[in-house]
Design a protein around this motif. Sequence first.
Motif, PDB file in Angstrom:
ATOM      1  N   GLY A  60     -18.102  -2.671 -26.484  1.00  8.36           N
ATOM      2  CA  GLY A  60     -18.638  -3.489 -27.570  1.00  8.36           C
ATOM      3  C   GLY A  60     -19.820  -4.344 -27.182  1.00  8.36           C
ATOM      4  O   GLY A  60     -20.157  -5.306 -27.884  1.00  8.36           O
ATOM      5  N   CYS A  61     -20.466  -3.993 -26.080  1.00  6.74           N
ATOM      6  CA  CYS A  61     -21.584  -4.777 -25.558  1.00  6.74           C
ATOM      7  C   CYS A  61     -22.906  -4.186 -26.026  1.00  6.74           C
ATOM      8  O   CYS A  61     -23.054  -2.970 -26.142  1.00  6.74           O
ATOM      9  N   ARG A  62     -23.880  -5.036 -26.293  1.00 10.03           N
ATOM     10  CA  ARG A  62     -25.227  -4.565 -26.582  1.00 10.03           C
ATOM     11  C   ARG A  62     -25.905  -4.192 -25.266  1.00 10.03           C
ATOM     12  O   ARG A  62     -25.617  -4.790 -24.230  1.00 10.03           O
ATOM     13  N   VAL A  63     -26.819  -3.225 -25.329  1.00 11.41           N
ATOM     14  CA  VAL A  63     -27.523  -2.793 -24.118  1.00 11.41           C
ATOM     15  C   VAL A  63     -29.020  -2.792 -24.369  1.00 11.41           C
ATOM     16  O   VAL A  63     -29.515  -2.164 -25.310  1.00 11.41           O
ATOM     17  N   VAL A  64     -29.745  -3.511 -23.510  1.00 13.20           N
ATOM     18  CA  VAL A  64     -31.202  -3.511 -23.506  1.00 13.20           C
ATOM     19  C   VAL A  64     -31.636  -2.891 -22.185  1.00 13.20           C
ATOM     20  O   VAL A  64     -31.147  -3.290 -21.124  1.00 13.20           O
ATOM     21  N   TYR A  65     -32.535  -1.909 -22.237  1.00 12.71           N
ATOM     22  CA  TYR A  65     -32.959  -1.219 -21.012  1.00 12.71           C
ATOM     23  C   TYR A  65     -34.437  -1.473 -20.755  1.00 12.71           C
ATOM     24  O   TYR A  65     -35.267  -1.250 -21.624  1.00 12.71           O
ATOM     25  N   GLN A  66     -34.748  -1.964 -19.559  1.00 12.68           N
ATOM     26  CA  GLN A  66     -36.134  -2.200 -19.159  1.00 12.68           C
ATOM     27  C   GLN A  66     -36.674  -0.956 -18.470  1.00 12.68           C
ATOM     28  O   GLN A  66     -36.079  -0.468 -17.504  1.00 12.68           O
ATOM     29  N   VAL A  67     -37.808  -0.458 -18.956  1.00 14.82           N
ATOM     30  CA  VAL A  67     -38.400   0.764 -18.410  1.00 14.82           C
ATOM     31  C   VAL A  67     -39.893   0.561 -18.185  1.00 14.82           C
ATOM     32  O   VAL A  67     -40.486  -0.407 -18.671  1.00 14.82           O
ATOM     33  N   GLY A  68     -40.493   1.516 -17.468  1.00 13.87           N
ATOM     34  CA  GLY A  68     -41.926   1.428 -17.187  1.00 13.87           C
ATOM     35  C   GLY A  68     -42.732   2.565 -17.753  1.00 13.87           C
ATOM     36  O   GLY A  68     -43.946   2.634 -17.537  1.00 13.87           O
ATOM     37  N   ASP A  69     -42.062   3.491 -18.486  1.00  8.47           N
ATOM     38  CA  ASP A  69     -42.808   4.595 -19.087  1.00  8.47           C
ATOM     39  C   ASP A  69     -42.072   5.127 -20.317  1.00  8.47           C
ATOM     40  O   ASP A  69     -40.910   4.787 -20.560  1.00  8.47           O
ATOM     41  N   THR A  70     -42.762   5.943 -21.074  1.00  8.26           N
ATOM     42  CA  THR A  70     -42.224   6.459 -22.322  1.00  8.26           C
ATOM     43  C   THR A  70     -41.033   7.385 -22.093  1.00  8.26           C
ATOM     44  O   THR A  70     -40.050   7.358 -22.853  1.00  8.26           O
ATOM     45  N   GLU A  71     -41.091   8.195 -21.051  1.00  7.78           N
ATOM     46  CA  GLU A  71     -40.003   9.138 -20.785  1.00  7.78           C
ATOM     47  C   GLU A  71     -38.671   8.422 -20.599  1.00  7.78           C
ATOM     48  O   GLU A  71     -37.639   8.830 -21.154  1.00  7.78           O
ATOM     49  N   ALA A 130     -37.934   5.433 -21.693  1.00  8.44           N
ATOM     50  CA  ALA A 130     -37.578   4.796 -22.957  1.00  8.44           C
ATOM     51  C   ALA A 130     -36.834   5.774 -23.862  1.00  8.44           C
ATOM     52  O   ALA A 130     -35.813   5.432 -24.475  1.00  8.44           O
ATOM     53  N   ILE A 131     -37.337   6.991 -23.959  1.00  4.57           N
ATOM     54  CA  ILE A 131     -36.696   8.010 -24.783  1.00  4.57           C
ATOM     55  C   ILE A 131     -35.304   8.323 -24.248  1.00  4.57           C
ATOM     56  O   ILE A 131     -34.331   8.463 -25.010  1.00  4.57           O
ATOM     57  N   LYS A 132     -35.183   8.406 -22.936  1.00  5.81           N
ATOM     58  CA  LYS A 132     -33.892   8.694 -22.314  1.00  5.81           C
ATOM     59  C   LYS A 132     -32.890   7.575 -22.591  1.00  5.81           C
ATOM     60  O   LYS A 132     -31.706   7.839 -22.868  1.00  5.81           O
ATOM     61  N   ALA A 133     -33.354   6.329 -22.522  1.00  8.02           N
ATOM     62  CA  ALA A 133     -32.468   5.192 -22.775  1.00  8.02           C
ATOM     63  C   ALA A 133     -31.983   5.190 -24.221  1.00  8.02           C
ATOM     64  O   ALA A 133     -30.800   4.936 -24.492  1.00  8.02           O
ATOM     65  N   GLU A 134     -32.892   5.457 -25.151  1.00  5.42           N
ATOM     66  CA  GLU A 134     -32.488   5.506 -26.557  1.00  5.42           C
ATOM     67  C   GLU A 134     -31.466   6.616 -26.781  1.00  5.42           C
ATOM     68  O   GLU A 134     -30.449   6.415 -27.461  1.00  5.42           O
ATOM     69  N   ALA A 135     -31.701   7.784 -26.198  1.00  5.54           N
ATOM     70  CA  ALA A 135     -30.795   8.913 -26.377  1.00  5.54           C
ATOM     71  C   ALA A 135     -29.404   8.603 -25.831  1.00  5.54           C
ATOM     72  O   ALA A 135     -28.397   9.117 -26.344  1.00  5.54           O
ATOM     73  N   ALA A 136     -29.331   7.769 -24.795  1.00  6.10           N
ATOM     74  CA  ALA A 136     -28.048   7.420 -24.185  1.00  6.10           C
ATOM     75  C   ALA A 136     -27.337   6.292 -24.918  1.00  6.10           C
ATOM     76  O   ALA A 136     -26.205   5.955 -24.568  1.00  6.10           O
ATOM     77  N   GLY A 137     -28.000   5.693 -25.926  1.00  4.41           N
ATOM     78  CA  GLY A 137     -27.334   4.687 -26.739  1.00  4.41           C
ATOM     79  C   GLY A 137     -27.818   3.265 -26.593  1.00  4.41           C
ATOM     80  O   GLY A 137     -27.197   2.343 -27.149  1.00  4.41           O
ATOM     81  N   ALA A 138     -28.927   3.038 -25.875  1.00  7.44           N
ATOM     82  CA  ALA A 138     -29.443   1.680 -25.747  1.00  7.44           C
ATOM     83  C   ALA A 138     -29.815   1.117 -27.119  1.00  7.44           C
ATOM     84  O   ALA A 138     -30.239   1.843 -28.012  1.00  7.44           O
ATOM     85  N   ASP A 139     -29.663  -0.198 -27.271  1.00  9.16           N
ATOM     86  CA  ASP A 139     -29.961  -0.871 -28.533  1.00  9.16           C
ATOM     87  C   ASP A 139     -31.414  -1.321 -28.621  1.00  9.16           C
ATOM     88  O   ASP A 139     -31.932  -1.534 -29.728  1.00  9.16           O
ATOM     89  N   VAL A 155     -44.681   3.270 -26.316  1.00  7.98           N
ATOM     90  CA  VAL A 155     -43.220   3.223 -26.367  1.00  7.98           C
ATOM     91  C   VAL A 155     -42.742   2.949 -27.792  1.00  7.98           C
ATOM     92  O   VAL A 155     -41.776   3.560 -28.252  1.00  7.98           O
ATOM     93  N   VAL A 156     -43.433   2.060 -28.486  1.00 11.17           N
ATOM     94  CA  VAL A 156     -43.072   1.775 -29.886  1.00 11.17           C
ATOM     95  C   VAL A 156     -43.106   3.050 -30.727  1.00 11.17           C
ATOM     96  O   VAL A 156     -42.220   3.306 -31.550  1.00 11.17           O
ATOM     97  N   ASP A 157     -44.112   3.886 -30.504  1.00 13.69           N
ATOM     98  CA  ASP A 157     -44.238   5.132 -31.260  1.00 13.69           C
ATOM     99  C   ASP A 157     -43.213   6.182 -30.833  1.00 13.69           C
ATOM    100  O   ASP A 157     -42.907   7.095 -31.595  1.00 13.69           O
ATOM    101  N   ALA A 158     -42.697   6.056 -29.601  1.00 12.55           N
ATOM    102  CA  ALA A 158     -41.817   7.090 -29.057  1.00 12.55           C
ATOM    103  C   ALA A 158     -40.344   6.890 -29.386  1.00 12.55           C
ATOM    104  O   ALA A 158     -39.558   7.846 -29.315  1.00 12.55           O
TER     105      ALA A 158
END
Length: 343
Positions: free
Chosen positions: A119-130, A132-141, A167-170
């Motif tokens: 039940g925890c929110r997850v924010v993932y810090q990344v340095g590239d678009t790839e 970011a997409i991977k984090a979103e696919a895994a369920g990051a908020d 990243v915003v566009d991706a």
Amino acid sequence: MPSTEMLRTPICDLLGCRYPILQAGMGGVARAELVAAVSAAGGFGCLGMVRESPQRIRQQIDEVRSRTDKPFGVNLIPAATDPELFRLELDACLQAGVHTMVYFWDVVPDAIQRAKQAGCRVVYQVGDTEQAIKAEAAGADAIIAQGVEGGGHIHGSVTSLVLLPQVVDAVSIPVIGSGGFGSGRSLVAALALGAQGIHCGTVLLATQESFAHDVHKQRIVSADATDTLHTDAFAINWPPHSPVRVIKNESTVEYEHDPFGHCAEDMPREQIAEEEGRPVYRMSTDSPLKSMTGELEKLAMFGGQVAGQVTAIESAATVIGRIVSDAETVLGRFADRGELGES
């Protein structure tokens, strides 16, 4: 619409903060006093608990809660922590009912899933678009998109101005800008680039509540934007080829002409400080903390290029308040010129 309301973005509702200003989970530096001060001031504080013991994590969580009833997060680094230690760290956070986990470095889907299942929110810090997409696919908020201007560990090579809109566009989840952000004008710029807020490290490291040693805070105050070095020479304690941005000091001189291509195995274990009986080595990723003694001026002085904007050691509330006030002023000028539409 009043400018104060213009600063409220969906990330504020997700994280439970008043302003879209996130404090970076700086390891060692971001302890309970700083985290509570940022959250109490309306931002979103984050404990930097990288490779800390479960006992210390629980103690720090309890201390933040004794200081404020506002939400806050805990920063861990799944990809750069021994798997068993990471499991125990995350267990401590989830058992304590932490509001938000903030992860960094390579995306580890299992770490996201474990936190989300609790039940925890997850924010993932990344340095590239790839990533970011991977984090979103895994369920990051939400995503923190870190530009190369930032201080501390740097996971990408692109400036914030370029990376953030990419990243915003991706992705379809909220994005927060990191690297070079620390003022009201930069907050407005991040919003204009499509972000929902900013992530600040350097400007909050040099505050009264930060656990950084005064020698580190003063170095940031005296630095300008050209005094930083992007290098992987501070290699001890992290995986190979893990660049950082630091304020130049005596230890960086020999690496300034050749900042990359270094690894921990090449670094002599030269102890120059200690912390509660633990040796601290010269080219480690340890930065000077209040709990350390020794030749602290030779340690890693993490700091981003925004250090040139830091002119004094102030309270975290003063820094947050100034960012908000300056952003409101900028938005007010746009509104006076009719450049902001109704929403």
